[in-house]
Write an enzyme that holds these catalytic residues in place. Structure first.
Site, PDB file in Angstrom:
ATOM      1  N   GLU A 176       0.806  -1.271  -0.230  1.00 20.37           N
ATOM      2  CA  GLU A 176      -0.137  -0.029   0.019  1.00 20.37           C
ATOM      3  C   GLU A 176       0.845   1.345   0.176  1.00 20.37           C
ATOM      4  OE1 GLU A 176      -3.861  -1.909   2.029  1.00 20.37           O
ATOM      5  OE2 GLU A 176      -2.926  -0.142   3.034  1.00 20.37           O
ATOM      6  N   GLU A 364      -5.574  -8.251   0.249  1.00 21.24           N
ATOM      7  CA  GLU A 364      -6.426  -8.058   1.740  1.00 21.24           C
ATOM      8  C   GLU A 364      -7.764  -7.611   1.262  1.00 21.24           C
ATOM      9  OE1 GLU A 364      -4.762  -4.855   4.150  1.00 21.24           O
ATOM     10  OE2 GLU A 364      -2.740  -5.622   3.932  1.00 21.24           O
TER      11      GLU A 364
END
Length: 454
Positions: A176, A364
């Protein structure tokens, strides 16, 4: 606001997915290991958490879930659920306490045992090299704002993968980059807690530079199945006002297109670049070939949507003020709207516009829920319904020919949820943060039943 839906079991079945489709769970080092063990050095999360006001109740990851000492039982939980893959991260500060220089052999030994423990249990190890942990010693020289740190990161990647690389199913350079960049250096919500357009613009380039350097170093070592994990939200304007449309486009460019375009095409989002280029490092264009070197797969993290309107933008603001608004959908304990359709739409958009036939993985996806341990059980039917709805979107994507190869549930266990401390529970397994006892939730048992049905 409508309540979250509840259901006691999955309606999707394992047999609906391809035989070689991978189901796993994800964690990250600082959130579960305990940074006060095993010669681990200080990271900027330790110092951020020690500063009053940054983390709820000044909680930190010093002990976390004590995974450092309890890893064998935790891997048993992965195996017993029928999950065939485990996505974990290494802590830069555990391996190199000063970020460079002497290696902490105890730290490397821990990860060595962890990987062997996975293989002994029939679990494929999927490594993420950087999940938001910058050694404090490197943060003190500017962290990702300092281009020199990109070389030190490549050195760290080599140290770790020289020891572990022969047994890993995949390696991700970063988790991320949006959070590393904008959430941490512009909004100041995560370590190091800056609110600086110049800092965030430079980090928005230096993280991809570090990715490219680490990728090149690992390729030279003969390593394969290398990629990166990006996070996405389904972003749209709240209404048809010009200010909302403009703000949503820039928000979507920053969140979804900046890193995706840089990594896959060697091109940053042009509309965002027009705004922040004066704050970018000199000569940034020369790095784009390295940044966009071919990867073997891409990870996609997805949780929610965002409805954007323009706030009170002042003359001189580099970026329009972007306000996230909530619609009428049910919300999780993170106050995130539940919008499974956004996952399907994003998978198709990413494939059609950026990645083509490149293998994709959902690295995720999960739900923060108000889980309660009652009489030894946690009846989290909301999590089952949430995951089931997103599994359906994954199935639909596969049926459309999107090369989706894996799905990692966030998270294996309740853990330290960064600036929100220990309140937000994402786990398939409940953790009592006083006794550290693990209790599989209803979602764990339902997933185990689903994965065992064939």
């Amino acid at each position: 606001m409508p309540a979250l839906p509840r259901q006691p079991a999955f309606t999707t079945t394992r047999s609906q997915f391809p035989e070689d489709f991978v189901f796993g769970s994800s964690t990250s080092a600082y959130q579960i290991e305990g940074s006060s063990f095993g010669g681990c050095g200080s990271s900027h999360w330790d110092t951020f958490a020690a500063t009053p006001g940054n983390v709820v109740r000044s909680e930190n990851g010093a002990i976390a879930c004590d995974h450092y000492h309890r890893w064998q039982g935790d891997l048993d939980l992965v195996r017993d659920a029928g999950l065939k893959a485990y996505r974990f991260s290494t802590s830069w500060a555990r391996v190199l306490p000063e970020g460079r220089g002497p290696v902490n052999q105890e730290g490397l030994d821990f990860y060595d045992k962890l990987v062997d423990g996975m293989l002994e249990r029939g679990i494929a190890p999927h490594l993420t090299l950087y999940h938001w942990e910058m050694p404090s010693a490197l943060e003190s020289i500017g962290g990702w704002r300092n281009r020199d740190v990109t070389d030190l990161y490549a050195d760290y990647a080599q140290v770790v993968t020289k020891r572990l690389g022969d047994r890993l199913a995949s390696i991700a350079t970063f988790n991320e980059p949006w959070c590393i960049t904008w959430y941490s250096h512009y909004y100041g919500a995560h370590a190091p807690g800056l609110r600086d357009i110049r800092a965030s613009s430079r980090v928005a380039h230096h993280v991809p530079v570090a990715h490219g350097k680490a990728l090149s170093a690992m390729r030279a070592m003969g390593l394969e199945n290398l990629g990166i994990v990006l996070n996405f939200e389904h972003i749209s304007p709240l209404d048809d006002k010009p200010g909302s449309i403009k703000a949503a486009k820039i928000a979507e460019g920053i969140y979804n297109r900046w890193f995706l375009g840089g990594i896959t095409k060697g091109e940053y989002a042009a509309d965002v670049l027009d705004l922040i280029e004066p704050h970018m490092p000199n000569g940034w264009q020369e790095d784009m070939a390295s940044i966009s070197a071919p990867i073997d797969w891409m990870g996609i993290n997805y949780y929610t949507r965002a409805l954007i309107s323009e706030g009170d933008t002042q003359p001189g603001d580099v970026l329009p003020v972007q306000l996230g608004n909530k619609g009428a959908l049910p919300r999780t304990e993170m106050d995130w709207e539940v919008y499974p359709e956004g996952l399907g739409a994003l998978l198709e958009w990413i494939r059609d516009n950026y990645t083509g036939e490149l293998p994709l993985a959902i690295t995720e996806n999960g739900l923060a829920n108000k889980d309660q341990l009652i009489n030894g059980t946690v009846d989290d039917q909301e999590r089952i319904a949430y995951l089931d709805a997103h599994f359906k979107q994954a199935l639909a994507a596969i049926e459309k020919g999107i090369p989706l190869k894996a799905y990692f549930v966030w998270s294996l266990m309740d853990n330290f949820e960064w600036a929100l401390g220990y309140d937000k529970r994402f786990g398939l397994v409940h953790v009592d943060f006083d006794s550290l006892k693990r209790t599989p939730k209803a979602s764990y048992h339902a997933l185990k039943a689903m994965l065992s049905e064939r």
